[in-house]
Scaffold this motif. Sequence first.
Motif, short mmCIF file in Angstrom:
data_model
loop_
_atom_site.label_atom_id
_atom_site.label_comp_id
_atom_site.label_asym_id
_atom_site.label_seq_id
_atom_site.Cartn_x
_atom_site.Cartn_y
_atom_site.Cartn_z
N GLY A 129 -12.47 13.33 19.51
CA GLY A 129 -13.53 14.33 19.37
C GLY A 129 -14.78 13.95 20.14
N PHE A 130 -15.21 12.71 20.00
CA PHE A 130 -16.42 12.28 20.70
C PHE A 130 -16.20 12.19 22.20
N GLN A 131 -15.01 11.76 22.62
CA GLN A 131 -14.74 11.69 24.06
C GLN A 131 -14.73 13.07 24.70
N PHE A 132 -14.23 14.06 23.98
CA PHE A 132 -14.28 15.43 24.48
C PHE A 132 -15.74 15.88 24.63
N LEU A 133 -16.55 15.57 23.62
CA LEU A 133 -17.97 15.93 23.69
C LEU A 133 -18.64 15.27 24.90
N GLN A 134 -18.34 14.01 25.12
CA GLN A 134 -18.99 13.26 26.19
C GLN A 134 -18.53 13.72 27.57
N ALA A 135 -17.24 13.95 27.73
CA ALA A 135 -16.69 14.24 29.05
C ALA A 135 -16.70 15.72 29.40
N TYR A 136 -16.48 16.58 28.40
CA TYR A 136 -16.27 18.00 28.69
C TYR A 136 -17.30 18.94 28.06
N TYR A 137 -18.14 18.40 27.19
CA TYR A 137 -19.21 19.19 26.57
C TYR A 137 -20.51 18.40 26.66
N PRO A 138 -20.89 17.97 27.87
CA PRO A 138 -22.08 17.12 28.00
C PRO A 138 -23.35 17.81 27.49
N GLU A 139 -24.14 17.04 26.76
CA GLU A 139 -25.42 17.52 26.23
C GLU A 139 -25.27 18.73 25.31
#
Length: 238
Positions: A156-166
């Motif tokens: 979940g966090f990796q998706f936020l970091q890589a594909y949903y930045p900021e």
Amino acid sequence: MDRNEEMSLAQMRESVEKLGSSTEDYGEKTLMRFLIARSMDPEKAAKMFCQWKKWRAEMVPLGYISASEVADELAAEKFYLQGLSKNGHPVLIVKVNKHFRSNDQVQFKKFVVHLLDKTIASSFKGREIGNEKLIVIADLQNVTYNNADARGIITGFQFLQAYYPERLATCYILHMPQFFVAVWRFVCRFLDKATQEKIRIVTNEEQREQFIREVGEEVLPEEYGGRAKLVLLQDVAV
């Protein structure tokens, strides 16, 4: 937008074109998220943007993940979408004691996209601006070792970091039991500094009162000190 930001945006657009892609369909606020995520480095932001476009085309070819594709995950009734916080951010609640490690990682990853896309979409009417953010509340009340899915949390966090930045405004963690501290320390190895700075572990009454003030009583369910009722993710129309 100041002069330096304008120059960085122009350089990013040029870098994206050199990489064989285009920013034509994306506004300044969307592109700025990638620049901020890469410390205003135009080339790194361009690379991240192109990787995101490629991932999006492969992962979400129709532009959305339908509820029918993630029916098993939705059936657990573990996510709730509460409306907008005081600052206008959609509030997503997860009751972790209802989550169990998925045997279908493909569906789980689609579910992460489904819930993030739906949460972001709930924050605007009409056309997306591009800089919408969300608040996540992770409730660890009554969790057991069976709910401690480090792999799922990291995904979940990796998706936020890589594909949903900021996109993440703040993540509040409530009722963390002692045994979960070791799990959380392991998860933090996979989180960048910017993400970790947005996470607040609520452990005392002062922090709880601040949490209620920041999110707002209007959208917080009664069990968290607010005046609202829990609303299941699948019951929200966007």
